[in-house]
Design an enzyme around this catalytic site. Structure first.
Site, PDB file in Angstrom:
ATOM      1  CB  THR A 156      -0.900   0.000   1.248  1.00 31.25           C
ATOM      2  OG1 THR A 156      -1.641  -1.217   1.277  1.00 31.25           O
ATOM      3  CG2 THR A 156      -1.856   1.170   1.251  1.00 31.25           C
ATOM      4  CD  GLU A 157       3.222   3.125  -3.920  1.00 34.07           C
ATOM      5  OE1 GLU A 157       2.847   4.121  -4.561  1.00 34.07           O
ATOM      6  OE2 GLU A 157       4.127   2.361  -4.288  1.00 34.07           O
ATOM      7  N   GLY A 199      -4.324   2.361  -2.272  1.00 38.68           N
ATOM      8  CA  GLY A 199      -4.622   1.276  -1.343  1.00 38.68           C
ATOM      9  C   GLY A 199      -5.369   0.173  -2.067  1.00 38.68           C
ATOM     10  CG  ASP A 215     -26.448  -1.864  22.246  1.00 41.36           C
ATOM     11  OD1 ASP A 215     -26.580  -0.646  22.328  1.00 41.36           O
ATOM     12  OD2 ASP A 215     -27.380  -2.669  22.376  1.00 41.36           O
ATOM     13  CD  GLU A 221      -4.169  -8.937   4.053  1.00 38.07           C
ATOM     14  OE1 GLU A 221      -4.332  -9.407   2.909  1.00 38.07           O
ATOM     15  OE2 GLU A 221      -3.079  -8.890   4.629  1.00 38.07           O
ATOM     16  CG  ASP A 245     -17.128  -0.889  -0.200  1.00 37.04           C
ATOM     17  OD1 ASP A 245     -18.138  -1.437   0.253  1.00 37.04           O
ATOM     18  OD2 ASP A 245     -16.800   0.287   0.069  1.00 37.04           O
TER      19      ASP A 245
HETATM   20  C1  LIG Z   1      -3.738  -0.970  10.664  1.00 33.62           C
HETATM   21  C2  LIG Z   1      -3.487  -1.249   9.204  1.00 33.62           C
HETATM   22  C3  LIG Z   1      -2.476  -2.139   8.842  1.00 33.62           C
HETATM   23  C4  LIG Z   1      -2.177  -2.361   7.497  1.00 33.62           C
HETATM   24  N1  LIG Z   1      -1.141  -3.194   7.149  1.00 33.62           N
HETATM   25  C5  LIG Z   1      -0.724  -3.239   5.849  1.00 33.62           C
HETATM   26  C6  LIG Z   1       0.474  -3.954   5.497  1.00 33.62           C
HETATM   27  O1  LIG Z   1       1.108  -4.592   6.336  1.00 33.62           O
HETATM   28  N2  LIG Z   1       0.893  -3.886   4.203  1.00 33.62           N
HETATM   29  C7  LIG Z   1       0.225  -3.190   3.238  1.00 33.62           C
HETATM   30  O2  LIG Z   1       0.674  -3.165   2.099  1.00 33.62           O
HETATM   31  N3  LIG Z   1      -0.926  -2.527   3.544  1.00 33.62           N
HETATM   32  C8  LIG Z   1      -1.413  -2.519   4.820  1.00 33.62           C
HETATM   33  N4  LIG Z   1      -2.556  -1.819   5.149  1.00 33.62           N
HETATM   34  C9  LIG Z   1      -3.221  -1.018   4.118  1.00 33.62           C
HETATM   35  C10 LIG Z   1      -4.563  -1.573   3.671  1.00 33.62           C
HETATM   36  O3  LIG Z   1      -4.402  -2.746   2.923  1.00 33.62           O
HETATM   37  C11 LIG Z   1      -5.282  -0.453   2.902  1.00 33.62           C
HETATM   38  O4  LIG Z   1      -5.653   0.528   3.850  1.00 33.62           O
HETATM   39  C12 LIG Z   1      -6.489  -0.961   2.131  1.00 33.62           C
HETATM   40  O5  LIG Z   1      -6.088  -1.695   0.999  1.00 33.62           O
HETATM   41  C13 LIG Z   1      -7.441   0.170   1.684  1.00 33.62           C
HETATM   42  O6  LIG Z   1      -6.734   1.142   1.016  1.00 33.62           O
HETATM   43  P1  LIG Z   1      -6.946   2.699   1.419  1.00 33.62           P
HETATM   44  O7  LIG Z   1      -6.772   2.833   2.897  1.00 33.62           O
HETATM   45  O8  LIG Z   1      -6.071   3.498   0.530  1.00 33.62           O
HETATM   46  O9  LIG Z   1      -8.463   2.992   1.116  1.00 33.62           O
HETATM   47  P2  LIG Z   1      -9.095   3.356  -0.314  1.00 33.62           P
HETATM   48  O10 LIG Z   1      -8.633   2.399  -1.333  1.00 33.62           O
HETATM   49  O11 LIG Z   1      -8.893   4.812  -0.566  1.00 33.62           O
HETATM   50  O12 LIG Z   1     -10.646   3.079  -0.001  1.00 33.62           O
HETATM   51  C14 LIG Z   1     -11.468   4.054   0.656  1.00 33.62           C
HETATM   52  C15 LIG Z   1     -12.925   3.620   0.488  1.00 33.62           C
HETATM   53  O13 LIG Z   1     -13.242   3.559  -0.886  1.00 33.62           O
HETATM   54  C16 LIG Z   1     -13.764   2.289  -1.213  1.00 33.62           C
HETATM   55  N5  LIG Z   1     -13.386   1.947  -2.586  1.00 33.62           N
HETATM   56  C17 LIG Z   1     -12.140   1.728  -3.065  1.00 33.62           C
HETATM   57  N6  LIG Z   1     -12.182   1.420  -4.366  1.00 33.62           N
HETATM   58  C18 LIG Z   1     -13.486   1.442  -4.723  1.00 33.62           C
HETATM   59  C19 LIG Z   1     -14.200   1.228  -5.955  1.00 33.62           C
HETATM   60  N7  LIG Z   1     -13.549   0.881  -7.073  1.00 33.62           N
HETATM   61  N8  LIG Z   1     -15.534   1.350  -5.947  1.00 33.62           N
HETATM   62  C20 LIG Z   1     -16.207   1.699  -4.823  1.00 33.62           C
HETATM   63  N9  LIG Z   1     -15.599   1.901  -3.641  1.00 33.62           N
HETATM   64  C21 LIG Z   1     -14.255   1.787  -3.588  1.00 33.62           C
HETATM   65  C22 LIG Z   1     -13.188   1.356  -0.196  1.00 33.62           C
HETATM   66  O14 LIG Z   1     -13.975   0.173  -0.032  1.00 33.62           O
HETATM   67  C23 LIG Z   1     -13.219   2.242   1.047  1.00 33.62           C
HETATM   68  O15 LIG Z   1     -14.505   2.219   1.618  1.00 33.62           O
HETATM   69  C24 LIG Z   1      -2.923  -1.676   6.500  1.00 33.62           C
HETATM   70  C25 LIG Z   1      -3.971  -0.815   6.881  1.00 33.62           C
HETATM   71  C26 LIG Z   1      -4.261  -0.602   8.213  1.00 33.62           C
HETATM   72  C27 LIG Z   1      -5.385   0.341   8.583  1.00 33.62           C
END
Ligand SMILES: Cc1cc2nc3c(=O)[nH]c(=O)nc-3n(C[C@H](O)[C@H](O)[C@H](O)COP(=O)(O)OP(=O)(O)OC[C@H]3O[C@@H](n4cnc5c(N)ncnc54)[C@H](O)[C@@H]3O)c2cc1C
Length: 388
Positions: free
Chosen positions: A137-138, A142, A341, A368, A372
């Site tokens: 992830t960047e 994500g 609750d 992971e 969605d």
């Molecule tokens: C505590 C924690 C630990 C983590 N550990 C790791 C790790 O070890 N390694 C790693 O690489 N990553 C890690 N992650 C990252 C994680 O995998 C990402 O946060 C995740 O993939 C979601 O990406 P984002 O946060 O950029 O959300 P976004 O992709 O921006 O999503 C935001 C919202 O938009 C929705 N959305 C996205 N795309 C669409 C679409 N096409 N249509 C409709 N809705 C959409 C999503 O469902 C979500 O509700 C971790 C995250 C957390 C919070």
């Protein structure tokens, strides 16, 4: 609170082997004895994992538990799933530690690494002497990880990496990071060792969720790694996505553990809590909530068990894992919210587990593959239309 009772309404234990039950029981007992007495302190200290437990976790065979060779336990996938369930019964941060080490770092080295990489890292990681993390992830990518900006460019016999990874579990405690980067030939995986010049892993603070877990950024500025540190058999997004399938499988079981902890706690609590002249458990509204929890967790158990058996038979499709991760995290989160609750005001303090599991499961719902994203994966699978 009395000892955790477990949950086996449909007598699913009958479908487990002695080895599978033993794996579950030994981790259940260890979590109760060693982890739960420590978790409150670590949750209060934002972003701290009880690293002193790592040797015992290794001794229990928890790292790369379903991998063969190199000192790994070589459990079948159902035993592995039950172990993940028990770890997350303790805390999602505990299960995350084992998932990242095993499914996201050891698995890609096992599946895509050279013999030298396997010999160097896998025995050390199985023994807990080396810790790994997974950088996909960047900040700007994500769910759509293939949009990544981190680049690796050839320079003689080496690669030079530049970019930023964010939300990386175990980033600052890791000895080695599996970093996925764009090259002129597509996405490739690199092993970046702690201390490599230009590589830094500061922690992210202020989390409400997964507080007993280290989450970091990875900064890569002209980080030079030799060709021997590239995973030679990983080509394109299939590499990271196959790791995610492994980890998501474990989460499908793990989330049930968090849900079971909440159900167990609130069932005991409502039996003892007296409201309006009788136990809270004797009220119709309470029973409706408890029955919902029991039913959904039991359905989740059936799903996880079936997916596990298919994985062991080599008949698993990644969309089945999407269904199990999506459903089981969703129901566990609903269970945790209902339990919180029913605990009333007690539900907001950390003497009780429900709220800790509830806020943890908000992360589990997001990482992971968000809820969605798994909907979209399944939707595309059944309709043939990619709904982006
Ligand atoms: C505590 C924690 C630990 C983590 N550990 C790791 C790790 O070890 N390694 C790693 O690489 N990553 C890690 N992650 C990252 C994680 O995998 C990402 O946060 C995740 O993939 C979601 O990406 P984002 O946060 O950029 O959300 P976004 O992709 O921006 O999503 C935001 C919202 O938009 C929705 N959305 C996205 N795309 C669409 C679409 N096409 N249509 C409709 N809705 C959409 C999503 O469902 C979500 O509700 C971790 C995250 C957390 C919070």
């Amino acid at each position: 609170m009395a000892e955790f009772q477990g949950l086996d309404f449909l007598l699913l234990d009958d479908l487990l082997s002695d080895e599978e039950r033993l794996a579950r029981e030994s981790v259940r007992e260890w979590v109760s004895r060693e982890f739960l007495p420590r978790v409150q302190e670590h949750v209060r200290r934002d972003g701290s994992f009880p690293m002193e437990l790592v040797p015992a976790m290794a001794e229990l065979g928890l790292f790369g538990a379903n991998l063969e060779g190199y000192g790994c336990a070589g459990m079948n996938n159902v035993a592995y799933g039950l172990v993940m369930q028990e770890l997350e019964r303790g805390d999602s941060g505990l299960r995350s530690f084992a998932s990242v080490q095993g499914s996201l770092c050891m698995y890609p080295i096992h599946a895509y690494g050279s013999d030298a990489q396997k010999e160097r890292w896998l025995p050390a990681m199985a023994a807990g002497r080396a810790i790994g993390c997974f950088g996909l992830t960047e900040p700007d990518f994500g769910s759509f990880a293939q949009g990544m900006r981190t680049r690796a460019e050839r320079r003689g016999g080496s690669w030079v990496l530049n970019g930023t990874k964010r939300w990386i579990t175990n980033g600052s405690v890791a000895d080695v990071a599996v970093v996925w980067a764009r090259t002129e030939d597509g996405v490739r995986g690199f092993l970046v060792e702690k201390g490599t010049p230009g590589f830094a892993a500061p922690d992210i603070k202020g989390k409400f969720s997964l507080r007993a877990s280290v989450t970091s950024e990875l900064y890569l500025k002209d980080v030079e790694v030799p060709e021997e540190n590239r995973l030679p058999k990983a080509e394109g997004m299939k590499g990271p996505l196959s790791c995610l399938t492994q980890a998501r499988y474990g989460i499908a079981w793990g989330a049930l553990g968090a849900g079971m902890a909440c159900y167990d706690e609130v069932l005991q609590y409502t039996r003892e809590r007296v409201v309006q002249g009788g136990p809270l458990a004797g009220k119709q509204l309470t029973q409706e909530k408890l029955v919902f929890m029991l039913t959904e967790l039991t359905k989740g158990q059936l799903l996880a068990l079936r997916v596990g058996r298919l994985k062991d038979e080599g008949r698993l499709h990644h969309t089945m894992v999407s269904m199990a991760k999506r459903n089981n995290v969703d129901v566990a989160l609903q269970v945790a919210r209902l339990a919180r609750d029913l605990l009333g005001a007690n539900g907001i303090v950390d003497d009780y587990q429900a709220m800790r599991h509830m806020v943890n499961l908000e992360t589990v719902r997001t990482y992971e593959g968000t809820h969605d994203v798994h909907t979209l994966i399944l939707g595309e699978h059944i309709t043939g239309h990619r709904a982006l």
